[in-house]
Design an enzyme around this catalytic site. Structure first.
Site, PDB file in Angstrom:
ATOM      1  N   SER A  38     -32.675  -7.350 -62.553  1.00 37.35           N
ATOM      2  CA  SER A  38     -31.774  -8.110 -61.684  1.00 37.35           C
ATOM      3  C   SER A  38     -32.496  -8.729 -60.499  1.00 37.35           C
ATOM      4  CB  SER A  38     -30.658  -7.193 -61.184  1.00 37.35           C
ATOM      5  OG  SER A  38     -31.166  -6.260 -60.267  1.00 37.35           O
ATOM      6  N   THR A  76     -28.669  -7.242 -57.917  1.00 32.94           N
ATOM      7  CA  THR A  76     -29.287  -7.721 -56.686  1.00 32.94           C
ATOM      8  C   THR A  76     -29.682  -6.480 -55.919  1.00 32.94           C
ATOM      9  OG1 THR A  76     -27.804  -9.629 -56.567  1.00 32.94           O
ATOM     10  CG2 THR A  76     -28.709  -8.895 -54.479  1.00 32.94           C
ATOM     11  N   THR A 103     -32.752 -11.270 -55.160  1.00 28.04           N
ATOM     12  CA  THR A 103     -32.099 -11.246 -56.471  1.00 28.04           C
ATOM     13  C   THR A 103     -32.657 -12.303 -57.412  1.00 28.04           C
ATOM     14  OG1 THR A 103     -29.912 -11.309 -57.536  1.00 28.04           O
ATOM     15  CG2 THR A 103     -30.310 -12.943 -55.846  1.00 28.04           C
ATOM     16  N   ARG A 140     -28.026 -23.346 -59.836  1.00 29.14           N
ATOM     17  CA  ARG A 140     -27.035 -22.525 -59.135  1.00 29.14           C
ATOM     18  C   ARG A 140     -27.723 -21.610 -58.109  1.00 29.14           C
ATOM     19  NH1 ARG A 140     -25.940 -16.670 -58.522  1.00 29.14           N
ATOM     20  NH2 ARG A 140     -23.702 -16.412 -58.313  1.00 29.14           N
ATOM     21  N   THR A 145     -23.726  -7.259 -52.922  1.00 27.75           N
ATOM     22  CA  THR A 145     -24.101  -7.528 -54.307  1.00 27.75           C
ATOM     23  C   THR A 145     -22.799  -7.797 -55.056  1.00 27.75           C
ATOM     24  OG1 THR A 145     -23.946  -5.199 -54.959  1.00 27.75           O
ATOM     25  CG2 THR A 145     -26.099  -5.964 -54.214  1.00 27.75           C
ATOM     26  N   GLY A 146     -22.921  -8.357 -56.254  1.00 28.46           N
ATOM     27  CA  GLY A 146     -21.722  -8.662 -57.034  1.00 28.46           C
ATOM     28  C   GLY A 146     -21.464 -10.159 -57.061  1.00 28.46           C
TER      29      GLY A 146
HETATM   30  N1  ASP Z   1     -24.764 -11.616 -55.795  1.00 28.46           N
HETATM   31  C1  ASP Z   1     -25.637 -12.085 -56.842  1.00 28.46           C
HETATM   32  C2  ASP Z   1     -25.415 -13.560 -57.023  1.00 28.46           C
HETATM   33  O1  ASP Z   1     -24.265 -13.998 -57.035  1.00 28.46           O
HETATM   34  C3  ASP Z   1     -25.463 -11.431 -58.162  1.00 28.46           C
HETATM   35  C4  ASP Z   1     -25.200  -9.949 -58.198  1.00 28.46           C
HETATM   36  O2  ASP Z   1     -25.421  -9.246 -57.227  1.00 28.46           O
HETATM   37  O3  ASP Z   1     -24.742  -9.443 -59.239  1.00 28.46           O
HETATM   38  O4  ASP Z   1     -26.377 -14.271 -57.222  1.00 28.46           O
END
Ligand code: ASP
Length: 381
Positions: free
Chosen positions: A85, A196, A214, A224, A247-248
């Site tokens: 990740s 992340t 990340t 993106r 994160t997320g």
């Molecule tokens: N927050 C990260 C992003 O949107 C992805 C993640 O943490 O799962 O790039």
């Protein structure tokens, strides 16, 4: 408890009252006077368990700067090809290219640096710090960011590990039964994982540093950029108050400037824990209909982590993980903390309990549980 619009408005009103009541809330941050010693504390996303230990030891044994310490903490994941990740070995975009996002913030000097869509350089957090240290800019992206990093002496390398390349090939073959890429019988179903690492640390002087790094959402549309490199969203730090990160689902966080919001909530009097939950509730209230289930609950997850200048800390996620899920992946639903009590995982608080998980999310989790159980049974044979 489900979050109703009314509950959200009440929470926000409360927070706003706190902000208005505090004259300091409107004051520009001033340099730390080093008057109030804090118990050194580091918080991070779950995958930062090795990193929080390292950052804590650096701050306490070597009197390292808090930003240097948390960056050294996240470097462990950035350079670990098995963490798919982040950094080296991260999962690629839809074209099969690994692109990294990262940002840093240094409390005592009130400075920040950020890099997005960076290719071929593993330690994006250090590139973000170099932008902070050596330029008058805050954010560099894409080709310019890579050129800058090479000029600063960073090493160019192929970030796509064989494991992540295979995952990408499987994802591509499963995109459509009608395309020209053949599906293979041994292909396991590929999910769309994110991942992340965020880490925030406060040292014994009450000085604070924060970082998020990340490879972003797997298989993203090339170009993106997520929340991680956006100052105030992926992470934020104010030396007078504390720091926070996320994160997320980045798209949900960007709309609420989550890390900044949490720091402002803490400035208004909330504990780090309360502030993380209140920011999640704000994210729910800002979710477009297509991402809500019939009961108004979001069909995604988002996590926040925070530390206050006095060493208090907190972490929260949208949904409690189901018991079956925690049986196979016990550290899910937790975040990493290091302080005088040692380095460990602490449970994330949540907005919705496991019985409130939308059907689709629950099904996906249960499929994952089944797959892991089968893989482990096969290994034992
Ligand atoms: N927050 C990260 C992003 O949107 C992805 C993640 O943490 O799962 O790039």
């Amino acid at each position: 408890m489900p979050v109703t619009r009314r509950a959200f408005l009440e929470t926000s009103a409360l927070a706003l009252t706190g902000l208005a009541a505090s004259a300091k809330a409107h004051a520009a941050p001033t340099p730390s006077n080093h008057a109030a010693p804090a118990p050194p504390t580091v918080v991070a996303s779950r995958n930062g368990i090795r990193g929080v230990r390292k950052a804590y030891e650096m701050m306490t044994n070597d009197q390292a700067d808090p930003l240097d310490a948390v960056i050294a903490g996240v470097n462990i994941q950035e350079l670990d090809p098995n963490d798919q990740s982040v950094g080296l070995g991260g999962r690629p975009n839809a074209d099969g290219v690994v692109t990294l996002d990262a940002s840093v913030m240094h409390g005592p000097t009130r400075r920040a640096g950020s890099v997005a869509a960076l290719e071929d350089i593993a330690s994006a957090s250090l590139v973000a710090k170099a932008i902070m240290d050596y330029t008058d800019h805050i954010m560099l992206v894409g080709k310019g960011a890579k050129r800058f990093a090479l000029g600063m002496g960073f090493k160019e390398q192929n970030l796509l590990s064989e494991e992540s390349r295979q995952d990408w090939l499987r994802w591509r073959s499963q995109l459509s039964p009608d395309d020209d890429w053949l599906d293979h019988e041994d292909d396991v179903m590929i999910e769309r994982p994110g991942g992340t690492i965020n880490m925030c640390g406060v040292d014994a002087n009450g000085d604070i540093g924060s970082v998020t790094t990340t490879s972003g959402l797997s298989w993203k549309i090339p170009g993106r950029v997520g929340d991680s490199p956006i100052i105030g969203t992926g992470q934020y730090c104010d030396n007078e108050v504390g720091a926070a990160g996320s994160t997320g689902r980045g798209e949900a966080n960007i709309k609420v400037c989550g890390a900044f919001l949490i720091v402002e909530f803490m400035r208004g009097g909330m504990s780090p824990q309360e502030a993380c939950l209140a920011a999640l509730e704000r994210a729910v209230a800002m979710t477009e209909d297509r991402l809500l289930d019939g009961k108004g609950r979001p069909m995604f997850s988002l996590n926040f982590y925070a530390v206050a200048k006095d060493g208090r800390f907190g972490g929260a996620t949208m949904y409690q993980y189901p018991d079956e899920y925690l049986e196979v992946l016990p550290s899910r639903g937790s975040y990493a903390v290091a302080n005088a009590d040692g380095a460990r995982h602490e449970p994330l608080h949540y907005v919705y309990d496991q019985n409130q998980l939308p059907g689709g999310l629950r099904d996906r989790m249960m499929e994952r549980v089944e797959r892991i159980r089968m893989e482990r049974a096969k290994e034992e044979e």
